[in-house]
Design an enzyme around this catalytic site. Sequence first.
Site, mmCIF file in Angstrom:
data_model
loop_
_atom_site.group_PDB
_atom_site.id
_atom_site.type_symbol
_atom_site.label_atom_id
_atom_site.label_comp_id
_atom_site.label_asym_id
_atom_site.label_seq_id
_atom_site.Cartn_x
_atom_site.Cartn_y
_atom_site.Cartn_z
ATOM 1 N N PHE A 42 -8.493 -13.014 -7.227
ATOM 2 C CA PHE A 42 -9.917 -12.858 -6.912
ATOM 3 C C PHE A 42 -10.707 -12.350 -8.111
ATOM 4 O O PHE A 42 -11.715 -11.659 -7.957
ATOM 5 C CB PHE A 42 -10.116 -11.925 -5.705
ATOM 6 C CG PHE A 42 -9.147 -12.211 -4.582
ATOM 7 C CD1 PHE A 42 -9.185 -13.437 -3.925
ATOM 8 C CD2 PHE A 42 -8.183 -11.286 -4.212
ATOM 9 C CE1 PHE A 42 -8.282 -13.722 -2.911
ATOM 10 C CE2 PHE A 42 -7.280 -11.572 -3.201
ATOM 11 C CZ PHE A 42 -7.326 -12.794 -2.549
ATOM 12 N N GLU A 69 -14.785 -20.418 -4.629
ATOM 13 C CA GLU A 69 -15.711 -19.292 -4.529
ATOM 14 C C GLU A 69 -16.969 -19.568 -3.710
ATOM 15 O O GLU A 69 -17.432 -18.699 -2.959
ATOM 16 C CB GLU A 69 -16.127 -18.844 -5.941
ATOM 17 C CG GLU A 69 -14.984 -18.230 -6.703
ATOM 18 C CD GLU A 69 -15.297 -18.054 -8.171
ATOM 19 O OE1 GLU A 69 -15.513 -16.912 -8.586
ATOM 20 O OE2 GLU A 69 -15.326 -19.071 -8.895
ATOM 21 N N GLN A 123 -4.323 -13.906 -14.255
ATOM 22 C CA GLN A 123 -5.082 -15.165 -14.203
ATOM 23 C C GLN A 123 -5.417 -15.642 -15.610
ATOM 24 O O GLN A 123 -6.017 -16.700 -15.759
ATOM 25 C CB GLN A 123 -6.396 -14.936 -13.432
ATOM 26 C CG GLN A 123 -6.214 -14.534 -11.979
ATOM 27 C CD GLN A 123 -7.527 -14.183 -11.306
ATOM 28 O OE1 GLN A 123 -7.721 -13.054 -10.910
ATOM 29 N NE2 GLN A 123 -8.427 -15.131 -11.152
ATOM 30 N N CYS A 179 1.397 -11.585 1.627
ATOM 31 C CA CYS A 179 1.434 -10.935 2.949
ATOM 32 C C CYS A 179 2.377 -11.670 3.895
ATOM 33 O O CYS A 179 2.686 -11.173 4.974
ATOM 34 C CB CYS A 179 0.033 -10.941 3.566
ATOM 35 S SG CYS A 179 -0.494 -12.597 4.078
ATOM 36 N N CYS A 217 7.822 1.055 4.228
ATOM 37 C CA CYS A 217 7.332 1.969 3.183
ATOM 38 C C CYS A 217 7.254 3.400 3.694
ATOM 39 O O CYS A 217 7.138 4.327 2.909
ATOM 40 C CB CYS A 217 5.987 1.516 2.633
ATOM 41 S SG CYS A 217 4.629 1.678 3.788
ATOM 42 N N ARG A 229 -13.727 5.445 21.512
ATOM 43 C CA ARG A 229 -13.521 5.584 20.064
ATOM 44 C C ARG A 229 -14.415 4.563 19.371
ATOM 45 O O ARG A 229 -14.603 3.443 19.870
ATOM 46 C CB ARG A 229 -12.034 5.449 19.700
ATOM 47 C CG ARG A 229 -11.513 4.157 19.152
ATOM 48 C CD ARG A 229 -9.998 4.134 19.152
ATOM 49 N NE ARG A 229 -9.376 4.846 18.029
ATOM 50 C CZ ARG A 229 -9.184 4.312 16.835
ATOM 51 N NH1 ARG A 229 -9.568 3.085 16.582
ATOM 52 N NH2 ARG A 229 -8.574 5.014 15.887
ATOM 53 N N CYS A 253 0.811 -1.218 0.000
ATOM 54 C CA CYS A 253 0.000 0.000 0.000
ATOM 55 C C CYS A 253 0.846 1.271 0.000
ATOM 56 O O CYS A 253 0.413 2.292 -0.505
ATOM 57 C CB CYS A 253 -0.942 -0.003 1.204
ATOM 58 S SG CYS A 253 -0.097 0.148 2.795
HETATM 59 C C1 LIG Z 1 -1.523 3.563 9.025
HETATM 60 C C2 LIG Z 1 -1.640 4.660 10.040
HETATM 61 C C3 LIG Z 1 -2.733 4.695 10.873
HETATM 62 C C4 LIG Z 1 -2.865 5.701 11.814
HETATM 63 N N1 LIG Z 1 -3.943 5.703 12.637
HETATM 64 C C5 LIG Z 1 -4.075 6.676 13.559
HETATM 65 C C6 LIG Z 1 -5.188 6.704 14.447
HETATM 66 O O1 LIG Z 1 -6.060 5.848 14.393
HETATM 67 N N2 LIG Z 1 -5.253 7.710 15.342
HETATM 68 C C7 LIG Z 1 -4.301 8.673 15.420
HETATM 69 O O2 LIG Z 1 -4.394 9.541 16.274
HETATM 70 N N3 LIG Z 1 -3.248 8.672 14.596
HETATM 71 C C8 LIG Z 1 -3.122 7.711 13.667
HETATM 72 N N4 LIG Z 1 -2.047 7.725 12.822
HETATM 73 C C9 LIG Z 1 -1.131 8.855 12.861
HETATM 74 C C10 LIG Z 1 0.146 8.532 13.571
HETATM 75 O O3 LIG Z 1 -0.058 8.584 14.938
HETATM 76 C C11 LIG Z 1 1.144 9.545 13.114
HETATM 77 O O4 LIG Z 1 1.453 9.246 11.762
HETATM 78 C C12 LIG Z 1 2.431 9.572 13.881
HETATM 79 O O5 LIG Z 1 2.228 9.743 15.240
HETATM 80 C C13 LIG Z 1 3.285 10.710 13.370
HETATM 81 O O6 LIG Z 1 4.518 10.659 14.004
HETATM 82 P P1 LIG Z 1 5.857 10.680 13.170
HETATM 83 O O7 LIG Z 1 6.952 10.723 14.135
HETATM 84 O O8 LIG Z 1 5.907 9.620 12.199
HETATM 85 O O9 LIG Z 1 5.691 12.081 12.465
HETATM 86 P P2 LIG Z 1 6.387 12.593 11.158
HETATM 87 O O10 LIG Z 1 5.732 12.003 9.988
HETATM 88 O O11 LIG Z 1 7.842 12.472 11.236
HETATM 89 O O12 LIG Z 1 6.001 14.114 11.276
HETATM 90 C C14 LIG Z 1 4.704 14.593 11.092
HETATM 91 C C15 LIG Z 1 4.721 16.074 10.771
HETATM 92 O O13 LIG Z 1 5.058 16.801 11.940
HETATM 93 C C16 LIG Z 1 6.298 17.464 11.815
HETATM 94 N N5 LIG Z 1 6.974 17.262 13.078
HETATM 95 C C17 LIG Z 1 7.279 16.071 13.649
HETATM 96 N N6 LIG Z 1 7.771 16.263 14.878
HETATM 97 C C18 LIG Z 1 7.781 17.595 15.083
HETATM 98 C C19 LIG Z 1 8.174 18.405 16.176
HETATM 99 N N7 LIG Z 1 8.632 17.886 17.286
HETATM 100 N N8 LIG Z 1 8.040 19.739 16.039
HETATM 101 C C20 LIG Z 1 7.569 20.289 14.918
HETATM 102 N N9 LIG Z 1 7.179 19.568 13.852
HETATM 103 C C21 LIG Z 1 7.283 18.229 13.938
HETATM 104 C C22 LIG Z 1 6.972 16.882 10.609
HETATM 105 O O14 LIG Z 1 7.786 17.803 9.945
HETATM 106 C C23 LIG Z 1 5.782 16.453 9.768
HETATM 107 O O15 LIG Z 1 5.314 17.540 9.052
HETATM 108 C C24 LIG Z 1 -1.879 6.725 11.889
HETATM 109 C C25 LIG Z 1 -0.781 6.703 11.047
HETATM 110 C C26 LIG Z 1 -0.656 5.689 10.113
HETATM 111 C C27 LIG Z 1 0.502 5.691 9.176
HETATM 112 S S1 FES Z 2 -1.819 -15.187 1.688
HETATM 113 FE FE1 FES Z 2 -2.178 -13.359 2.758
HETATM 114 S S2 FES Z 2 -2.674 -11.992 1.177
HETATM 115 FE FE2 FES Z 2 -2.519 -13.855 0.135
HETATM 116 S S1 FES Z 3 3.306 -1.418 2.101
HETATM 117 FE FE1 FES Z 3 1.529 -1.482 3.284
HETATM 118 S S2 FES Z 3 2.312 -0.959 5.226
HETATM 119 FE FE2 FES Z 3 3.986 -0.608 3.949
#
Ligand SMILES: Cc1cc2nc3c(=O)[nH]c(=O)nc-3n(C[C@H](O)[C@H](O)[C@H](O)COP(=O)(O)OP(=O)(O)OC[C@H]3O[C@@H](n4cnc5c(N)ncnc54)[C@H](O)[C@@H]3O)c2cc1C
Ligand code: FES
Ligand code: FES
Length: 1371
Positions: free
Chosen positions: A835, A1299, A804, A133, A90, A445, A60
Amino acid sequence: MGEKVIEEDKEEAMKSSKTSLVFAINGQRFELELSSIDPSTTLVDFLRNKTPFKSVKLGCGEGGCGACVVLLSKYDPLLEKVDDFTISSCLTLLCSIDGCSITTSDGLGNSRVGFHAVHERIAGFHATQCGFCTPGMSVSMFSALLNADKSHPPSSGFSNLTAAEAEKAVSGNLCRCTGYRPLVDACKSFASDVDIEDLGYNSFCKKGENRDVVLGRLPCYDHASSQVCTFPEFLKNEIKNDIMSLDSRKYRWSSPVSVSELQELLEAENGVSVKLVAGNTSTGYYKEEKERKYERFVDIRRIPELTMVRSDEKGVELGACVTISKAIEVLREEENVPMLAKIATHMEKIANRFVRNTGTIGGNVMMAQRKQFPSDLTTILVAARATVKIMTSSSGQEQFTLEEFLQQPPLDAKSLLLSLEIPSWRPAKKNGSSLDTILLFETYRAAPRPRGNALAFLNAAFSAEVSSSEALDGIVVNDCQLVFGAYGTKHAHRAKKVEDFLTGKVISDEVLIEAIGLLKDEIVPDKGTSNPEYRSSLAVTFLFEFFGSLTQTNAKTTNGWLNGGCKEIGFDQNVESLKPEEAMLSSAQQIVENQEHSPVGKGIKKAGACLQASGEAVYVDDIPAPENCLYGAFIYSTMPLAWIKGIRFKQNRVPEGVLGIITYRDIPKDGKNIGTNGFFTSDLLFAEEITHCAGQIIAFLVADSQKHADIAANLVEIDYDTKDLEQPILTLEEAVEKSSFFEVPPPLRCYPVGDITKGMDEAEHKILGSKISFGSQYFFYMETQTALAVPDEDNCMVVYSSSQTPEFVHQTIAGCLGVPEHNVRVITRRVGGGFGGKAVKSMPVAAACALAASKMQRPVRTYVNRKTDMITTGGRHPMKVTYSVGFKSNGKITALDIEVLLDAGLTEDISPLMPKGIQGALMKYDWGALSFNVKVCKTNTVSRTAVRAPGDVQGSYIGEAIIEKVASYLSIDVDEIRKINLHTYESLRLFHSGKAGECSEYTLPLLWDKIDEFSGFNQRRKVVEDFNASNKWRKRGISRVPAVYAVNMRSTPGRVSVLSDGSIVVEIQGIEIGQGLWTKVKQMAAYGLGLIQCGTTSDELLKKIRVIQSDTLSMVQGSITGGSTTSEASSEAVRICCDGLVERLLPVKTALVEQTGGPVTWDNLISQAYRQSINMSVSSKYMPDSTGQYLNYGIAASEVEINVLTGETTILRTDIIYDCGKSLNPAVDLGQIEGAFVQGLGFFMLEEFLMNSDGLVVTDSTWTYKIPTVDTIPRQFNVEILNSGQHKNRVLSSKASGEPPLLLAASVHCAVRAAVKEARKQILTWNSNQQGTDLYFELPVPATMPVVKEFCGLDVVEKYLEWKIKQRKNV
Ligand SMILES: Cc1cc2nc3c(=O)[nH]c(=O)nc-3n(C[C@H](O)[C@H](O)[C@H](O)COP(=O)(O)OP(=O)(O)OC[C@H]3O[C@@H](n4cnc5c(N)ncnc54)[C@H](O)[C@@H]3O)c2cc1C
Ligand code: FES
Ligand code: FES
């Protein structure tokens, strides 16, 4: 002078500063010159393109699927400690792994050095199908074991991991094939507290066996001796000795180690675009960020202030770069503060483990502050009265409450969030209250997946100080803070009017209802938010849940716990919990292995399962890129009907790496603009002057890397014009109005059964003009569409396609290039999930690559990104159904008249096949007489295609909806109506004619009775009734549903060749898409060749057999892989080949026996045959006879529990009995049954594949499209494979399994409807005027949380409170 010295010092420092990154992958050292790295490179990009470690897959690119999960290990030289955790490669930037060690699945073990126990157990538990996966799953499992056993190694051969933890270990990883149950069992098999009896069907242990015996057989997990070294010594030494840091000024990537260094850096970079990077996981949501060109990346995770943790009497302070996982750990350590534990529990539902491991709390807050991300963290922390420290360039360090911070304008790019603090707060003693004040804190939530990995529809966190007042005879709210978030608003929002209203009040039903009124005016989602009323109703639910147990009427009981002081807040009279019991997953399987044609009939492990688990199995995109390879990305239309006036790049600037854009104008002069060729008509590869639907492919952009191609394709702008064009047809109604239909060829048309007029005349009751509708469903194969085309000599083209239908791909390419078919060769080894989506829809992908390769005379490949895949491939057919049904008073149906409007989209694709599919499955019941009419509508939307059980799943469900309606009408139990309308053998023959087979083959009535025995169905119905009588907010439903599914055998070729050393090569044109085709074929070859009886057992023969990739030039006239019968047909083709070989070998064997007088071994026999130049290769073609069509039967009983207040459904139990005939491999068939059922579950309960008003798919990511996960499958999942008698016309008496079981998931939907009905009945008892709620309703598909809640009543809380108040007044 002084300045000069400083400059010189700096120069000196620069000379000695680090110039490269050093890290390890699977123990191998990598050193990369920083100057050579593009800092936006992700780890997955690097692993897949620059290393041999391709076990890491891309599913993804958003952090949402887990295919790319690797283990990251970090060494702390001071503590001499290694931290190991999973990350999504990723989202992780390559530069940020400097000094770290990465372990991938092939690093855990592989075919060369030996597989890891995790791989072997996955294989032995039959837990892999397409295998795409599986490497990610393996790493997630391994990480869970590693961390469980780190502090104290286990002694017993099991891990310290508990079964409950094992279940969670893979809960963030998606699998579209297996249905998860076997994956969880494989992981649980390591758990110290596992009950061996609970483990599902596997190749290590049988029910009733002693634990030690089983342990001896399970692939050894010896933590102490077989531990994979995740952190190599050389890297430890380098880290210890390397004190150099990166020179911040020299490279685009820098890692400052202090706030001042960071500030200096930011100040020096005026005018330069700088990105602060923490975990970088935000790019999973803000994907455009991946494509933005930053001049500088600054990694802020090495700044000590940002990773500090402080915990004292003032509270807990966490540096902004503390990861969410670490924060959870810290908060959990504060055992005496229940509020912190609640925050930690809530945080465990944020994203998934591998995102939480790198995603930081600061990153999350900044996403919310700057971009209004629907954060959970900010909501719960505002309620906890958290404060933040920030550092701005203008004002230095400042402190705010988080609430204030969120309301401020977005923090500028050069300012920094330093830390968050959750204060300790204790309630003050209030005068006038007889008891101390109590502090209440709760978080909420509601999301489609209970364990997280899904954004919430709404989240909330409430804190309140309450005290008991004798004077006022109730519980008084002294103060409260009510915070709501993620519901389509700018940021976490405090419902201040409600807070003000409640403060000082005694909680009573009257007060609550008034508070709810105020709340509904405050929690209003922004315009354009989906399900706005549902989200507002959730706010009411949560408020009610929080304060409900404190109402005056409950004060006496409540007083008790206030006195106790620490009791958890209960719900509604302190008796009823809202959550179903947290039951662990459990399962049972009843399977008979047939010995008659051994090894056919045995549940042997899937061929290549360990290779799939280790990630060595090669998929198309794993084939190393040939030299000079180019990469393509599709450009698609966003308009439904428009002239294409021009294709250009934004700002007319050609993006980096672009080599060209291929359109229909590039089709060679002898070629044709065809993207599909095969089923009914051919279809365009590229739109020409006009685009006819949003999502139609317009062009194929070619660049020097996939990343550049994808970025550039997003920068393309199409100039459209709608002048002189009619309005597009976007709905079924518009198609009918304009008579926009596709013709269905006569043999494929539906046929009436019986005399409908007579049937209607016989009816005592009629329901007329009732309606049902269905949306679409996306395949969600884990491997998206992909192909690689390599030009060969003499105008030939070799194409590797994940398809397929390789032969149709072949014909399409030849037609498109205008070359004879012998100039094209299409090779397919395996497909990472199909599928149906890799049948027709794989053709344009391969054709585009071939066309580009032909034009540019260079290899061209593409790996279509998830968004483009979702937008351009169509999916399941939406439909609208209108029916009239006549029936007797006892529920026997006498006539059914149906009209179906089918949305085929732009072209025919396989749509003309749909009517028969729908009708076939609908005819599982005896309708008396049936009139069935389908209009295949042509609309301006992407062509719909086959998706597992196309048409049949809807047809089968239509049958259930009608039965339920009749039952409601007559107020008769629906199970009785089902039973009375089941076919007799005579009526089966009437409806299905030749397909019905012999009377003994009609096993459905047997299954109907057996499911009762198997699942205690009738007994449990009573239990469900009792449950519903005593529970207000949780209702249960139970339902059993039959399925009848017609399949057609198709002709297919095969070839078996024996090589000089006795090893055997099998070729078939069927494709291994995860359905276990290769395994069954191998078994059949071993059985077939074993008939020579030469002293070599069939198990030994099995080891000598290899099934090889399909190659359209090696074997012609291959059919499609689909329709559930490819395994049988291919097996039969192979059996015929083996017969031929045996016939040739028998005289050789006889002669050998005569010569030697002794037994002949296989190897001797083959050597002799080679000496005699006997042709040891036989090809054949299986041709089905007139009995090639037959019916499959299955039945499922499902029990569900719904939460009336949130709409959440928990599937408590599903039992399935499925007739596989004499299964060719029950392990494979079990996997097909469970996997298909869970995919069906997605269709009926979760998956909404939505379009905008132009017909463009908008649910185009893992964020918006939710397939089932471990936490949404049945908690108890039992399957029996019925080993029904001889089916003489079937392949060794076997039947299909791919199926048909998908249809059985309707049992869940029917059970939900039953539960919803109970909720509605309850409302009727509260609602004296009986208005607005009837029991005669149609529950939409999918029955998502908002749908279930809507049908239970969005205002159910208000109705209940009003009723309660009225009751009291009446008393
Ligand atoms: C698949 C997925 C599902 C998620 N589901 C949820 C969810 O259900 N609920 C939820 O609340 N969150 C969810 N998130 C969000 C997740 O919590 C955030 O992506 C994560 O916490 C971001 O942290 P990071 O360190 O990766 O930030 P980064 O990606 O590194 O930074 C995010 C942004 O903030 C800036 N930044 C980072 N740190 C600072 C700092 N200290 N000061 C100033 N700017 C800063 C960066 O420059 C960037 O612009 C999800 C994320 C993903 C990928
Ligand atoms: S075996 Fe998990 S996606 Fe196909
Ligand atoms: S490719 Fe799906 S989580 Fe990274």
